[in-house]
Motif scaffolding. Structure first.
Motif, mmCIF file in Angstrom:
data_model
loop_
_atom_site.group_PDB
_atom_site.id
_atom_site.type_symbol
_atom_site.label_atom_id
_atom_site.label_comp_id
_atom_site.label_asym_id
_atom_site.label_seq_id
_atom_site.Cartn_x
_atom_site.Cartn_y
_atom_site.Cartn_z
ATOM 1 N N SER A 30 0.774 -1.112 -0.029
ATOM 2 C CA SER A 30 0.036 0.040 0.159
ATOM 3 C C SER A 30 0.772 1.184 -0.038
ATOM 4 O O SER A 30 0.709 2.291 -0.319
ATOM 5 N N ALA A 31 2.185 1.207 0.674
ATOM 6 C CA ALA A 31 2.857 2.404 0.568
ATOM 7 C C ALA A 31 3.377 2.585 -0.881
ATOM 8 O O ALA A 31 3.807 3.849 -1.196
ATOM 9 N N GLY A 32 3.641 1.870 -1.699
ATOM 10 C CA GLY A 32 3.940 1.998 -2.922
ATOM 11 C C GLY A 32 5.622 2.286 -2.925
ATOM 12 O O GLY A 32 5.982 3.088 -3.759
ATOM 13 N N LEU A 33 6.328 1.867 -2.103
ATOM 14 C CA LEU A 33 7.526 2.169 -1.906
ATOM 15 C C LEU A 33 8.602 1.950 -3.246
ATOM 16 O O LEU A 33 8.500 0.549 -3.705
ATOM 17 N N GLY A 34 9.304 2.774 -3.508
ATOM 18 C CA GLY A 34 10.308 2.462 -4.735
ATOM 19 C C GLY A 34 11.457 1.382 -4.079
ATOM 20 O O GLY A 34 12.224 1.769 -3.260
ATOM 21 N N ILE A 35 11.436 0.404 -4.747
ATOM 22 C CA ILE A 35 12.585 -0.763 -4.463
ATOM 23 C C ILE A 35 13.323 -1.177 -5.311
ATOM 24 O O ILE A 35 12.937 -1.694 -6.464
ATOM 25 N N TYR A 36 14.818 -1.150 -5.221
ATOM 26 C CA TYR A 36 15.673 -1.477 -6.204
ATOM 27 C C TYR A 36 16.813 -2.402 -5.607
ATOM 28 O O TYR A 36 17.366 -1.862 -4.557
ATOM 29 N N ILE A 37 16.870 -3.635 -5.985
ATOM 30 C CA ILE A 37 17.768 -4.436 -5.507
ATOM 31 C C ILE A 37 18.834 -5.079 -6.335
ATOM 32 O O ILE A 37 18.329 -5.447 -7.500
ATOM 33 N N GLU A 38 20.121 -5.420 -6.378
ATOM 34 C CA GLU A 38 20.741 -6.021 -6.973
ATOM 35 C C GLU A 38 22.073 -6.610 -6.442
ATOM 36 O O GLU A 38 22.375 -6.458 -5.507
ATOM 37 N N ALA A 39 22.801 -7.824 -7.171
ATOM 38 C CA ALA A 39 23.887 -8.220 -6.978
ATOM 39 C C ALA A 39 24.552 -8.703 -7.922
ATOM 40 O O ALA A 39 23.919 -9.077 -9.001
ATOM 41 N N GLY A 40 25.727 -8.741 -7.663
ATOM 42 C CA GLY A 40 26.955 -9.571 -8.817
ATOM 43 C C GLY A 40 26.837 -11.133 -8.605
ATOM 44 O O GLY A 40 26.508 -11.582 -7.372
ATOM 45 N N ASP A 41 26.771 -11.846 -9.683
ATOM 46 C CA ASP A 41 26.427 -13.369 -9.708
ATOM 47 C C ASP A 41 27.404 -14.140 -9.210
ATOM 48 O O ASP A 41 27.589 -15.286 -9.114
ATOM 49 N N GLU A 42 28.623 -13.379 -8.697
ATOM 50 C CA GLU A 42 30.029 -13.876 -8.277
ATOM 51 C C GLU A 42 30.282 -13.350 -7.000
ATOM 52 O O GLU A 42 31.273 -13.360 -6.472
ATOM 53 N N ASP A 43 29.567 -12.820 -6.169
ATOM 54 C CA ASP A 43 29.550 -12.154 -4.982
ATOM 55 C C ASP A 43 30.487 -13.230 -3.953
ATOM 56 O O ASP A 43 30.023 -14.032 -3.689
ATOM 57 N N LEU A 44 31.356 -12.357 -3.395
ATOM 58 C CA LEU A 44 32.452 -13.432 -2.758
ATOM 59 C C LEU A 44 31.917 -13.713 -1.282
ATOM 60 O O LEU A 44 32.235 -14.682 -0.626
ATOM 61 N N PHE A 45 30.822 -13.069 -0.815
ATOM 62 C CA PHE A 45 29.986 -13.290 0.090
ATOM 63 C C PHE A 45 28.650 -13.905 0.068
ATOM 64 O O PHE A 45 27.979 -14.174 0.875
ATOM 65 N N TYR A 46 28.458 -14.562 -0.894
ATOM 66 C CA TYR A 46 27.181 -15.098 -1.518
ATOM 67 C C TYR A 46 26.018 -14.358 -1.283
ATOM 68 O O TYR A 46 24.862 -14.733 -1.384
ATOM 69 N N LEU A 47 26.194 -12.964 -1.470
ATOM 70 C CA LEU A 47 24.968 -12.167 -1.364
ATOM 71 C C LEU A 47 24.002 -12.142 -2.552
ATOM 72 O O LEU A 47 22.849 -11.873 -2.314
ATOM 73 N N HIS A 105 18.069 -6.642 -10.135
ATOM 74 C CA HIS A 105 19.104 -6.972 -11.125
ATOM 75 C C HIS A 105 20.120 -8.159 -10.644
ATOM 76 O O HIS A 105 20.704 -7.947 -9.535
ATOM 77 N N LEU A 106 20.391 -9.075 -11.304
ATOM 78 C CA LEU A 106 21.512 -9.983 -10.976
ATOM 79 C C LEU A 106 22.489 -9.685 -12.378
ATOM 80 O O LEU A 106 22.524 -9.938 -13.621
ATOM 81 N N VAL A 107 23.597 -9.182 -11.898
ATOM 82 C CA VAL A 107 24.801 -8.742 -12.722
ATOM 83 C C VAL A 107 25.683 -9.803 -13.029
ATOM 84 O O VAL A 107 26.537 -10.333 -12.258
ATOM 85 N N ARG A 108 25.750 -10.009 -14.301
ATOM 86 C CA ARG A 108 26.601 -11.228 -14.829
ATOM 87 C C ARG A 108 28.009 -10.873 -14.511
ATOM 88 O O ARG A 108 28.468 -9.879 -14.951
ATOM 89 N N GLY A 109 28.777 -11.872 -13.855
ATOM 90 C CA GLY A 109 30.360 -11.669 -13.830
ATOM 91 C C GLY A 109 30.733 -10.619 -12.786
ATOM 92 O O GLY A 109 31.882 -10.380 -12.691
ATOM 93 N N ALA A 110 29.908 -10.135 -12.031
ATOM 94 C CA ALA A 110 30.313 -8.938 -11.150
ATOM 95 C C ALA A 110 30.498 -9.711 -9.706
ATOM 96 O O ALA A 110 29.700 -10.676 -9.244
ATOM 97 N N ASP A 111 31.525 -9.117 -9.089
ATOM 98 C CA ASP A 111 31.662 -9.643 -7.662
ATOM 99 C C ASP A 111 31.446 -8.469 -6.641
ATOM 100 O O ASP A 111 30.713 -7.491 -6.870
ATOM 101 N N HIS A 112 31.904 -8.724 -5.368
ATOM 102 C CA HIS A 112 31.369 -7.759 -4.276
ATOM 103 C C HIS A 112 32.090 -6.293 -4.569
ATOM 104 O O HIS A 112 31.961 -5.326 -3.669
ATOM 105 N N VAL A 113 33.449 -6.430 -4.897
ATOM 106 C CA VAL A 113 34.205 -5.112 -5.223
ATOM 107 C C VAL A 113 34.650 -5.173 -6.550
ATOM 108 O O VAL A 113 34.175 -5.988 -7.483
ATOM 109 N N GLY A 114 35.609 -4.330 -6.955
ATOM 110 C CA GLY A 114 35.867 -4.033 -8.059
ATOM 111 C C GLY A 114 35.417 -3.016 -9.067
ATOM 112 O O GLY A 114 34.601 -2.230 -8.470
ATOM 113 N N ARG A 115 35.575 -3.314 -10.383
ATOM 114 C CA ARG A 115 35.302 -1.967 -11.408
ATOM 115 C C ARG A 115 33.711 -2.342 -11.797
ATOM 116 O O ARG A 115 33.464 -1.185 -12.415
ATOM 117 N N THR A 116 33.027 -3.109 -11.457
ATOM 118 C CA THR A 116 31.491 -3.223 -11.920
ATOM 119 C C THR A 116 30.729 -2.245 -10.690
ATOM 120 O O THR A 116 29.602 -1.911 -11.355
#
Length: 228
Positions: A136-153, A174-185
């Motif tokens: 009911s709040a209509g909160l705008g929600i954006y979540i994403e992670a890299g698919d190689e996150d070293l913490f399995y996030l 968004h699940l970002v292909r080839g992205a990790d928890h740190v780095g250029r992405t």
């Protein structure tokens, strides 16, 4: 859009109110700190223009504060949030615990560790328990992670996506292909998250092509008994 961006220095607090009451980061940010910023800077007092953005622990804090207080925020962008892929602490495997020491967890969640307090502050659990309020709040929600996150996030973010999907809570994922928890992405991913927040502030106008396509398809849906 023009905005004031403020980054509170909260150490490794998870942006939480500690179980023993010794630190109250969530309470501070959503009350005194927010009011201080509105008094110090010429920023809006409207919920719609008050947004949260965070990476890793900041992503977790953004999700928790927005889910618990959707009346205060118009939206959030959480990149690779430090959340967990379960609804209850007892179901969390060691795979997801290795980077959070016992001392840290007991400092925040009490000693002995209070599992019920963890459950009450777990983002996915809040989404289930507060589903109607979030819808009911209509909160705008954006979540994403890299698919190689070293913490399995990415596994935890996918879990949250499924929870939001099943609860019919609108969001962008968004699940970002080839992205990790740190780095250029991180930089381009952060830009995408900020662009989502910009769209909340300045929503795009109706799309005539979309409206025409929906109008053409409506008779077909009705003919086949498809529910809108």
């Amino acid at each position: 859009p023009k905005m004031v961006i403020v980054t509170p220095s909260a150490a490794r607090s998870f942006y939480m109110d500690y179980r023993d009451g010794s630190q109250k980061w969530e309470t501070f940010i959503v009350t005194e700190f927010l009011e201080h910023l509105r008094g110090k800077y010429k920023v809006t007092r409207e919920r719609r223009g008050t947004l949260l953005f965070g990476i890793s622990m900041g992503g977790m804090g953004s999700l928790r504060m927005a889910f618990k207080h959707p009346e205060k925020f118009g939206g959030l962008a959480a990149l690779e949030p430090g959340i967990d892929p379960v609804l209850k602490w007892k179901d969390l495997s060691p795979r997801y615990k290795f980077y959070r020491g016992r001392d840290l967890m007991e400092t925040i969640f009490g000693k002995p560790f209070d599992e019920a307090y963890w459950d009450a502050n777990n983002v996915a659990t809040i989404a289930v328990n507060q589903a109607e309020k979030l819808r009911s709040a209509g909160l705008g929600i954006y979540i994403e992670a890299g698919d190689e996150d070293l913490f399995y996030l990415h596994e935890a973010t996918e879990f949250l996506h499924r929870i939001l999907w099943d609860q019919k809570i609108q969001h962008e994922y968004h699940l970002v292909r080839g992205a990790d928890h740190v780095g250029r992405t991180i930089r381009p991913r952060a830009m995408e998250g900020l662009e989502f927040l910009a769209r909340l502030l300045n929503p795009p106008p109706p799309d005539p092509e979309v409206e025409a396509a929906r109008k053409r398809m409506e008779p077909l849906k009705k003919a086949f008994g498809a529910k809108p």
